[in-house]
Enzyme design. Sequence first.
Site, PDB file in Angstrom:
ATOM      1  N   GLY A 200       0.796  -1.228   0.000  1.00  0.00           N
ATOM      2  CA  GLY A 200       0.000   0.000   0.000  1.00  0.00           C
ATOM      3  C   GLY A 200       0.829   1.278   0.000  1.00  0.00           C
ATOM      4  CB  CYS A 326      26.384   4.008   6.256  1.00  0.00           C
ATOM      5  SG  CYS A 326      27.627   5.082   5.570  1.00  0.00           S
TER       6      CYS A 326
END
Length: 387
Positions: A200, A326
């Site tokens: 959704g 990262c």
Amino acid sequence: MTDKVIYVDNNATTAVAPEVFEAMKPFLTDLYGNPSSPYPFGDVANKAVAKAREQVAALLGAMPNEIIFTSCGSESDNTALASALATQGRRKVVTTVVEHPAILAPCKHLEEQGYVVKYLRVDSKGRIDLDEARELIDDETAIVSVMWANNETGNIYPVEALARIAHEHGALFHTDAVQATGKLPMNLADSEIDLLSVSGHKLHAPKGVGVLFRRLGTPFVPFLKGGHQERMQRAGTENVASIVGFGVAAELAQANLQDEDTRLRALRDKLEAGLLANAPDAHVNGDLEHRMPHTTNISFKYVEGESILLRLWNAAHICASSGSACSSGSLEASHVLRAMGVDYQSLHGSIRFSLSRYNTEEEVDTVIRTVPPIIRELREISPFGHE
Ligand code: PLP
């Protein structure tokens, strides 16, 4: 947050449409009945869920009783794989190296449990080879799962051709259509796809609601077992408000599909052309001929994606996405771009821009103005060096 955000990261998530929010509100306040309750207060919720089922089915070109509401795209993906392996009496999965982790992680888990998983490779544009698919898909294959559109590059994959190959070998075909739904026309009534996942929050509905399309007659076992909800296919009291929101979002997507395709394609092309013209040593990743209209993935060589993102935010509150993330102090480059063989300097400086109905030309102009000076500045201090 008071400053305006320029949100060009719509493949990550999207804003809830105001119409969606309005439709949801009564089900978060007054109309809190359980759809399974026998009295009229429950029936209101039950009818609202039924209407949403029709709206989502209409967007997919499917029948309402082929729609199973889930908690997210990831749940739908996990369910499709688990169900096929439980029902097909076979132990092999064929997928691709560029799937979302919602497919790759369960596949890895399956391999650890002794199942066989074969991965289709991609070429430098991220395209799969149907001949390789014909080699890997065989009579041992329980399910073939290939995404309809890739979240990082926007590449569109030949799902109907793959479904046909799967069926020639008696395998089921599933597609992760999380990035394609509401953006590409779909008519599952006239398709060979057996199972399809939707989320959704990628189409202006809230987070935490998904759909698994299950073609009528496709063998199935539920992933979540418990109550009788979703016609015994997915236990758990329905997330009524979010399901109602999903229905409205589906209707809006369907009504706007053609116009948004045209408008976003033009905006995306403008963005891409503007950035390539003003930032040297940049190129687009992906299959330019078969690509979602709202996505572009650009590598800015010799710079580091996370640094670009930080500066984009500081300069103009621009939200985009980088191909590298990262994690635990080390830079982990995108598995999709690595699979495409993108070179080291380009891999780490890749940025995905993904547009939505709420992006304006003015915002695109701001991005075009903001990015090139950041790239120039970063190149001057780049640890990668430059030619
Ligand atoms: N599949 C694809 C291609 C996606 O892009 C995403 C979300 O980024 C998912 C699955 C997972 O969807 P959800 O966040 O609803 O679990």
